[in-house]
Design a protein around this motif. Structure first.
Motif, PDB file in Angstrom:
ATOM      1  N   UNK A   1       0.668  -1.080   0.079  1.00  0.00           N
ATOM      2  CA  UNK A   1      -0.006   0.008   0.442  1.00  0.00           C
ATOM      3  C   UNK A   1       1.115   1.142  -0.047  1.00  0.00           C
ATOM      4  N   UNK A   2       2.049   1.003   0.337  1.00  0.00           N
ATOM      5  CA  UNK A   2       2.637   2.400   0.793  1.00  0.00           C
ATOM      6  C   UNK A   2       3.715   2.498  -0.332  1.00  0.00           C
ATOM      7  N   UNK A   3       4.208   1.092  -1.254  1.00  0.00           N
ATOM      8  CA  UNK A   3       4.873   1.389  -1.823  1.00  0.00           C
ATOM      9  C   UNK A   3       4.002   2.582  -3.249  1.00  0.00           C
ATOM     10  N   UNK A   4       2.860   1.946  -3.383  1.00  0.00           N
ATOM     11  CA  UNK A   4       1.846   2.528  -4.198  1.00  0.00           C
ATOM     12  C   UNK A   4       1.652   4.097  -4.317  1.00  0.00           C
ATOM     13  N   UNK A   5       1.506   4.301  -2.645  1.00  0.00           N
ATOM     14  CA  UNK A   5       1.258   6.069  -2.514  1.00  0.00           C
ATOM     15  C   UNK A   5       2.628   6.132  -2.921  1.00  0.00           C
ATOM     16  N   UNK A   6       3.201   6.247  -2.792  1.00  0.00           N
ATOM     17  CA  UNK A   6       5.043   7.080  -3.003  1.00  0.00           C
ATOM     18  C   UNK A   6       4.988   7.074  -4.917  1.00  0.00           C
ATOM     19  N   UNK A   7       4.024   5.242  -5.060  1.00  0.00           N
ATOM     20  CA  UNK A   7       4.577   5.874  -6.524  1.00  0.00           C
ATOM     21  C   UNK A   7       3.707   6.953  -7.745  1.00  0.00           C
ATOM     22  N   UNK A   8       2.532   6.725  -7.084  1.00  0.00           N
ATOM     23  CA  UNK A   8       1.259   7.824  -7.458  1.00  0.00           C
ATOM     24  C   UNK A   8       2.266   9.245  -7.150  1.00  0.00           C
ATOM     25  N   UNK A   9       2.511   9.163  -5.589  1.00  0.00           N
ATOM     26  CA  UNK A   9       2.894  10.877  -5.323  1.00  0.00           C
ATOM     27  C   UNK A   9       3.246  11.097  -6.381  1.00  0.00           C
TER      28      UNK A   9
END
Length: 624
Positions: free
Chosen positions: A336-344
């Motif tokens: 979840x946090x890898x996805x959030x970082x990638x989107x940001x």
């Protein structure tokens, strides 16, 4: 005369010329001529799509049973076979090292040792942080940062932290290895990483994209090292996981722990543990659950594919046990946090560089891709909607069949097969950015620069965007970025094929010493003369054929609409439970394969008898 294809109204064409031949050396085996003392022999490539090649050699007797490489020289108009020449021997067929070499060569995976020219651009040891390194970095060594990875992981790209702020909000950080600090644009090390494109993970072996000094040492965010350079994405969130503020910064961190998914899960679950690392993990896990729920509500897909883990004998290095990987809450937490970082990061680099941001998209599948999924669901009176990713996700969530707990997993496995391949692209060369599977309007890869070159480019773009580094011409050239994306997509695809081939080979090794096993499985696909069966226990797929070239087969009636296959008086549907024998067919040493035969349901003259005693696998010594 009109061909059958033209009569059916299908697009047709003919080859009028060959602009460039894509010939390469091929791996395979020699078929020695039956003519005594002949020097002309036929070579059979491992790739069945390639025709046999005629070569001349006086070494035939020593090359029998060897895997060899042959290059094509030409193809005379009046010859059935192209002509070629022997290049080199790879070793004895069937040996682990030989077969690994074959699959790397056949899938065009660069695996040669790094050249001295490439290694000359590595930092000199002993390495340490200089005052110049700290000028545009934040010192975050006081934070309780830890990494969570699979067992045995040495190339640790990412680490996380979570802490409560004085205002009651939460600070969450994703800290990624600052590989771009060590790999500067345009030098030999950079060019080699760009060509390789990705690290390739085989069973028990890793083909690094960058030299080991970086991948497992200076860039790896290991906990027992005081200082590591990172690129950090830090959010201020409220307790509902709503982002209030986002900050990107080059940083220096000190990882306080390197945990496996299982170790992190045990810490979270152990109510007696109250240390900083555990509390950080609990905070991350709580927020991750909220983020995942929101993603799914927005239409993100939760699909399924069975991944296997081999237990390897520490002495022989052969697989002694095979099981599907178990996923824990902590797997999802990190994701979840890898996805959030990638989107940001994707949004940041696109805002700054709308013409040359390196992004990743996942096209929506054409409606026809869903045909098999819809038919399979309909056979169990389940309705699936495919109008949008959210419609698909919602209908998969409620798809259930009483008394059939594995049904939803099977349906998600089928849905995965309907998807298109995600690809890298340059924002200035495309207008469709949407990531279908994640239901995100924009996406990129930022979180794994040790093993993906795309992430290194994204780091460079982000560094320029925040004023932490200088730009260079190729970074701002959308045509060169697009050409780079083409290579990265190719390397990524071939690495996936190589990994699957490695799993297939180790699966064969696993079953080689086990005789015949009898296992329960489910019908995944129905064909005109066969059923494709999934064995959940081993994450293994195989085909049960019902016709035979040697003898008259049973009565077969295939209904494409179902799809169903009637074998004598028994009808097979997708998702039917069956029992099959599993064994290794090694009659063709170059093309060994797993064979399956039906034991249940019993069809006279078709099914086989189940083995009386199932062999027991040895207890695994070590898990790698």
């Amino acid at each position: 005369m009109i061909s059958a294809a033209e009569a059916a109204g299908k697009p047709t064409g003919k080859i009028v010329g060959i602009i460039k031949r894509n010939w390469r050396p091929f791996c395979g085996m020699l078929n020695v001529s039956q003519i005594k003392e002949s020097t002309r022999h036929l070579f059979t490539p491992a790739d069945r799509r390639i025709p046999r090649i005629r070569i001349e050699t006086r070494q035939a007797s020593t090359l029998v049973g060897q895997r060899i490489m042959v290059a094509i020289d030409g193809w005379p108009k009046n010859s059935r076979y192209p002509n070629g020449h022997f290049v080199r021997s790879l070793g004895s067929a069937g040996e682990k090292g030989t077969e690994e070499a074959v699959l790397l060569l056949e899938h065009d995976v660069p695996h040669q040792a790094f050249s001295q020219n490439v290694l000359s651009f590595l930092p000199k040891m002993p390495w340490g942080i200089t005052p110049e390194d700290m000028i545009k970095r934040q010192d975050l060594r006081h934070l309780t940062v830890c990494s969570v990875d699979p067992p045995g992981c040495t190339d640790i790209d990412d680490a996380l932290h979570c802490r409560e702020l004085e205002n009651g909000n939460l600070e969450v950080g994703v800290h990624i290895a600052d590989v771009s600090h060590f790999i500067r644009p345009g030098n030999a090390l950079d060019k080699e990483a760009a060509n390789r494109g990705t690290t390739v993970y085989l069973c028990g072996k890793r083909i690094d994209m960058v030299p080991e000094l970086l991948s497992s040492n200076l860039c790896s965010l290991r906990f027992f090292v005081y200082t590591r350079l990172a690129f950090s994405c830090i959010w201020e969130m409220n307790h509902n996981a709503e982002i209030l503020k986002t900050q990107f910064t080059k940083s220096v961190i000190n990882s306080k722990a390197s945990l496996t998914y299982a170790e992190a899960q045990m810490r979270i679950d152990d109510t007696n543990k109250k240390d900083d690392i555990t509390e950080s993990l609990r905070g991350l896990n709580k927020l991750a659950k909220i983020l995942k729920r929101k993603r799914i509500e927005n239409g993100a897909l939760t699909l399924s594919s069975l991944e296997v883990r081999f237990h390897i004998d520490s002495e022989t290095h052969d697989p002694i046990d095979l099981q599907t990987k178990e996923l824990m809450e902590t797997n999802s937490m990190v994701e979840e946090f890898m996805l959030l970082a990638n989107i940001s990061v994707a949004q940041k680099i696109y805002d700054e560089f709308p013409d040359c941001a390196l992004l990743r998209k996942h096209p929506a599948p054409p409606p026809s891709n869903y045909d098999i999924l819809l038919k399979a669901a309909k056979s169990k009176n389940v309705e699936i909607h495919t109008d949008s990713a959210k419609a698909l996700a919602d209908s998969l969530d409620v798809a259930k069949v009483d008394g059939f707990s594995y049904f939803n997993t099977l349906l998600r496995i089928l849905a995965t097969r309907c998807m298109m391949q995600a690809v890298y692209f340059c924002s200035g060369m495309d207008s469709d950015f949407h990531h279908y599977g994640l239901a995100s309007p924009i996406y990129t890869h930022f979180t794994s620069p040790i093993r993906r070159y795309a992430d290194i480019i994204v780091h460079r773009l982000l560094a320029v965007a925040i004023g932490a580094d200088i730009t260079y011409p190729d970074l701002m050239d959308k045509h060169k970025q697009s050409a780079l994306c083409n290579n990265l997509n190719y390397r990524h695809k071939m690495s996936q094929y190589a990994q699957r081939a490695s799993v297939a080979f180790h699966t064969q090794l696993f079953f080689k010493s086990r005789g015949i096993l009898n296992e329960e499985g489910f019908v995944l696909f129905v064909r005109k003369n066969a059923i494709i069966v999934l064995i959940p226990k081993f994450g293994l797929e195989g085909t049960v054929f019902f016709d035979s070239k040697d003898k008259a087969g049973p009565s077969l009636v295939f209904d494409e609409e179902g799809p169903t296959l009637k074998v004598e008086q028994t009808t097979f549907h997708i998702f039917d439970k069956v029992k099959v024998t599993i064994s290794l067919d090694d009659s063709n040493i170059q093309h060994q394969k797993i064979r399956m035969a039906l034991t249940e349901p019993v069809i006279p003259g078709v099914s086989v008898a189940a083995p009386d005693v199932e062999p027991q696998a040895k207890k695994p010594k070590v898990d790698r």
